[in-house]
Write a protein that holds these residues in place. Structure first.
Motif, short mmCIF file in Angstrom:
data_model
loop_
_atom_site.label_atom_id
_atom_site.label_comp_id
_atom_site.label_asym_id
_atom_site.label_seq_id
_atom_site.Cartn_x
_atom_site.Cartn_y
_atom_site.Cartn_z
N ASP A 365 46.00 45.05 21.44
CA ASP A 365 45.54 43.74 20.99
C ASP A 365 45.50 42.80 22.19
O ASP A 365 46.43 42.78 23.01
CB ASP A 365 46.49 43.21 19.92
N ARG A 366 44.46 42.02 22.30
CA ARG A 366 44.25 41.18 23.49
C ARG A 366 44.96 39.84 23.41
O ARG A 366 44.68 38.93 24.19
CB ARG A 366 42.75 40.94 23.74
N SER A 367 45.90 39.70 22.48
CA SER A 367 46.54 38.38 22.31
C SER A 367 47.95 38.30 22.87
O SER A 367 48.43 37.20 23.15
CB SER A 367 46.58 38.01 20.82
N PHE A 368 48.64 39.46 23.06
CA PHE A 368 50.04 39.35 23.49
C PHE A 368 50.58 40.71 23.93
O PHE A 368 50.25 41.75 23.34
CB PHE A 368 50.91 38.82 22.35
N THR A 369 51.43 40.69 24.97
CA THR A 369 52.16 41.87 25.40
C THR A 369 53.45 41.43 26.09
O THR A 369 53.67 40.24 26.33
CB THR A 369 51.31 42.74 26.35
N ILE A 370 54.31 42.39 26.40
CA ILE A 370 55.55 42.11 27.12
C ILE A 370 55.64 43.04 28.34
O ILE A 370 55.21 44.19 28.29
CB ILE A 370 56.81 42.28 26.24
N THR A 371 56.18 42.53 29.44
CA THR A 371 56.26 43.31 30.67
C THR A 371 57.55 42.98 31.42
O THR A 371 58.22 41.99 31.12
CB THR A 371 55.07 43.01 31.61
N GLU A 372 57.83 43.81 32.41
CA GLU A 372 58.98 43.59 33.30
C GLU A 372 58.74 44.38 34.57
O GLU A 372 58.17 45.46 34.53
CB GLU A 372 60.27 44.07 32.62
N GLY A 373 59.19 43.85 35.71
CA GLY A 373 59.05 44.59 36.96
C GLY A 373 57.68 44.41 37.60
O GLY A 373 57.01 43.41 37.40
N ASP A 374 57.25 45.43 38.35
CA ASP A 374 56.02 45.34 39.14
C ASP A 374 54.80 45.95 38.45
O ASP A 374 53.77 45.30 38.29
CB ASP A 374 56.21 46.05 40.49
N GLN A 375 54.91 47.22 38.05
CA GLN A 375 53.73 47.94 37.60
C GLN A 375 53.18 47.38 36.30
O GLN A 375 51.97 47.15 36.17
CB GLN A 375 54.08 49.43 37.42
N SER A 376 54.05 47.12 35.32
CA SER A 376 53.56 46.58 34.04
C SER A 376 53.01 45.16 34.23
O SER A 376 52.05 44.77 33.56
CB SER A 376 54.66 46.59 32.99
N PHE A 377 53.59 44.41 35.15
CA PHE A 377 53.09 43.07 35.48
C PHE A 377 51.64 43.17 35.96
O PHE A 377 50.75 42.45 35.48
CB PHE A 377 53.98 42.46 36.56
N SER A 378 51.39 44.09 36.89
CA SER A 378 50.04 44.26 37.44
C SER A 378 49.06 44.71 36.36
O SER A 378 47.91 44.25 36.33
CB SER A 378 50.05 45.30 38.56
N GLU A 379 49.51 45.60 35.50
CA GLU A 379 48.60 46.14 34.49
C GLU A 379 48.27 45.09 33.43
O GLU A 379 47.14 45.06 32.93
CB GLU A 379 49.21 47.41 33.89
N ALA A 380 49.24 44.24 33.09
CA ALA A 380 48.95 43.16 32.14
C ALA A 380 47.97 42.16 32.74
O ALA A 380 47.07 41.66 32.05
CB ALA A 380 50.24 42.47 31.73
N ILE A 381 48.12 41.86 34.04
CA ILE A 381 47.16 40.98 34.72
C ILE A 381 45.78 41.65 34.75
O ILE A 381 44.76 41.02 34.49
CB ILE A 381 47.62 40.67 36.15
N SER A 382 45.76 42.94 35.06
CA SER A 382 44.49 43.68 35.10
C SER A 382 43.79 43.66 33.74
O SER A 382 42.57 43.51 33.67
CB SER A 382 44.74 45.13 35.53
N ALA A 383 44.57 43.84 32.68
CA ALA A 383 44.00 43.87 31.34
C ALA A 383 43.63 42.48 30.83
O ALA A 383 42.80 42.35 29.93
CB ALA A 383 44.98 44.53 30.37
N GLY A 384 44.24 41.43 31.41
CA GLY A 384 43.95 40.06 30.98
C GLY A 384 44.60 39.71 29.65
O GLY A 384 44.10 38.85 28.92
N ILE A 385 45.74 40.33 29.33
CA ILE A 385 46.44 40.08 28.06
C ILE A 385 47.59 39.11 28.30
O ILE A 385 48.42 39.35 29.20
CB ILE A 385 46.98 41.40 27.46
N PRO A 386 47.69 38.02 27.53
CA PRO A 386 48.81 37.08 27.70
C PRO A 386 50.14 37.81 27.59
O PRO A 386 50.37 38.56 26.63
CB PRO A 386 48.61 36.09 26.55
#
Length: 607
Positions: A365-386
């Motif tokens: 879903d393009r409305s929300f996700t949770i991340t931590e650290g480096d790789q998931s941070f980059s992937e959430a930015i890449s995907a454009g998901i808040p």
């Protein structure tokens, strides 16, 4: 001399031609004119050293420090010749200049062959392993004939590396080797090191050391533009058997669910795991959903259902759910009236292959996700998901990744204030249960204290409102697109490894014919003089490329078990083509032009 006089400040215009001439004579020949002028002007502006009374001046008083530094540009480290002083004294400015030089190398040098070994720590997290594999892929994406081989003893290396199909065997040519370390601190065992996101201050950076991240002195983050393209849940082609089965069943329901995917935020505490669940459970507009947080502790759902302090839905959730335990995961189904919410938790130690993870990002879903650290941070930015980015406290008053989060806030503070507020609300949510906030109703009145529960629910309400606001989502997507464009690490990474190889090849005496010119180039780079080094590198690039190809041919470089690189680069391959061509040769003729591609293929596959 004329150029020097023009650039001298007014109070130095009376400097004699003899003084300028003397300074020029102390600089060895072979430098670009701009470098010579710069060093001489700096020297002539320096005040003479103060001498103590009754003492004779030192023998070398006539030689200013900068002149010795300039002489060292052609003989770095030789005798009394010190390396050049940095023109930029500010560590951040110095680091930014080095990044500019990296980019110039990337666009100018374009080496034909490199054999890059990418290392990371064996005991690191899954993110460190993926970072190592992703770095290798970015490098071979940049240059088709490069090789990048990941090295890591992580237990999941085989599972994850199988997903990176672009990686090919090493050339096994030591003359082309570059060893770099990723997600590590400075390591003298390797030719260069890239420290993990925002874990280095600019003052420690040098030509062999970079730090990734979003700050001005950092080289950027991993960007995967493919994650921005959505994928329908029904089109998932997962290889993890239990996930594949569960998501296929969910997608066949009369109302396909929205997939809320979260990655990596949960090993240290469960606050953002709870936020992901709260964001879905408390949004009545979501009638069908799958919540899939990957790389979390298995008991987080159990802990969530045990707590009573953060929402009024807990009693209903406890009564109206069913849990099924599978081989690799746990599946819980919650019924809230007509709403159906699935929560899938992977069992401890069960890995989701990286190809599956990339598909899940796209199907999320393009409305929300949770991340931590480096790789998931980059992937959430890449995907454009808040995203809600989880910070954690390892001790000693340190907040892990705080500089990275601060850089993210700074990037959106002016142009995207709503995004900035959203990120801070998600951050504050994690601490709301431990803190209470006081607000004064009126001057002189007793403060009205909001309980931690009230504060938490206020933040949650704001977060959900933003997630359901099309304008906010549009702004967030635009912000992350700009961030990805400006801070993609690939622009610097390619240039950085070429600089490392050039210095290593020079130190190993593989480029003796370019020795003096390269010493000058490296000295200018070390002095942060990008203006002077650019024209020099531009003039040297063809010679450096030719030397690189020559080393490949001399050492028998082979590409992916398919023979040598090309006819123009490899005399061995050219001779094979010529020999095979004899069978298609008429009297006094060479091989027919139409047969040349076929002959090349035969030559490639000869043992």
């Amino acid at each position: 001399m004329t150029l020097v006089l023009k650039q001298l400040p007014t109070d130095k215009k009376s400097t004699s031609v003899e003084a300028i001439g003397a300074a020029l004579k102390r600089i060895q020949p072979g430098y670009p004119a701009s470098a010579i002028v710069k060093f001489v002007v700096l020297e002539l502006q320096k005040r003479p050293p103060k001498l103590k009374a009754n003492k004779a001046p030192p023998p070398a008083a006539a030689a200013a420090p900068t002149a010795a530094a300039a002489a060292g540009m052609a003989a770095a480290g030789a005798g009394a010749n010190a390396p050049p002083q940095h023109v930029l004294s500010n560590p951040i400015d110095s680091a930014r200049t080095q990044l500019e030089i990296d980019r110039f190398y990337a666009s100018t040098l374009r080496l034909k062959y490199l054999d890059i070994a990418v290392h990371t720590r064996d005991a690191g997290g899954l993110g460190d392993l993926i970072n190592c594999l992703q770095t290798s892929t970015i490098l071979v994406d940049e240059e088709e004939s490069w090789r990048a081989t990941p090295h890591c003893g992580h237990k999941d290396f085989d599972v994850m590396s199988a997903c990176f199909t672009k990686l090919k065997p090493s050339f096994n040519v030591s003359a082309l080797k570059v060893d770099i370390a990723t997600a590590m601190q400075n390591d003298s065992e390797h030719d260069g090191t890239i420290i993990e996101y925002s874990m280095a201050k600019p003052a420690i950076l040098n030509p062999k050391l970079r730090c990734s991240g979003l700050a001005a002195h950092e080289m950027g983050i991993m960007i995967n533009a493919r994650l921005r393209t959505p994928l329908p849940l029904s089109d998932l082609a997962l290889t993890q058997p239990d996930l594949k089965k569960l998501l296929e069943e969910c997608s066949k329901s009369h109302k396909p669910p929205r997939l809320f995917f979260g990655y990596g935020a949960g090993k240290h505490n469960n606050t953002h795991f709870n936020l992901l669940l709260d964001r879905v459970f408390h949004d009545d507009s979501i009638t069908s959903a799958v919540i899939l947080p990957v790389n979390h502790l298995q008991d987080h759902l159990e802990k969530y259902l045990r707590t009573n302090d953060h929402n009024t839905l807990i009693p209903d959730l406890r009564k109206n759910h069913d849990i099924t335990k599978l081989k690799t995961c746990q599946h819980a189904t919650f019924l809230l009236g007509k709403r159906v919410i699935h929560v899938i938790n992977m069992n401890q130690g069960c890995t989701v292959p990286y190809d599956d993870m990339l598909q899940l990002w796209r199907a999320a879903d393009r409305s929300f996700t949770i991340t931590e650290g480096d790789q998931s941070f980059s992937e959430a930015i890449s995907a454009g998901i808040p995203m809600a980015y989880q910070l954690w406290h390892p001790g000693n008053g340190i907040v892990h990744k705080q500089p990275l989060f601060d850089a993210l806030l700074s990037a959106c503070a002016t142009k995207y204030p709503a995004v900035n507020a959203f990120l801070q609300n998600c951050r504050d949510y994690s601490g709301a249960a431990a803190k209470s906030s006081a607000a004064t109703v009126a001057v002189g009145a007793a403060p009205a204290v909001a309980s931690p529960v009230q504060r938490k629910m206020e933040l949650l309400k704001k977060i959900i409102q933003d997630c359901n606001n099309p304008k906010f989502i549009k702004d967030y997507v635009k912000f992350t697109e700009e961030l990805a464009e400006e801070h993609s690490i690939s622009r610097h990474l390619q240039g950085f490894v070429q600089r490392l190889w050039l210095r290593k090849a020079h130190n190993d005496n593989l480029l003796t014919e370019l020795d003096s010119k390269l010493r000058t180039l490296f000295a200018l780079e070390d002095a942060n003089d990008s203006d002077a080094m650019r024209p020099l590198l531009h003039r040297l690039r063809e010679e450096i490329r030719a030397a690189n190809i020559k080393l490949f041919n001399q050492h028998g470089g082979v590409i992916a078990n398919q023979g040598a690189a090309s006819a123009e680069d490899s005399p061995i391959r050219a001779k094979r083509i010529e020999a095979i061509g004899q069978v298609a040769k008429g009297p006094g003729e060479g091989p027919q032009p139409m047969l040349q591609p076929i002959l090349g293929l035969i030559a490639d596959y000869l043992p």
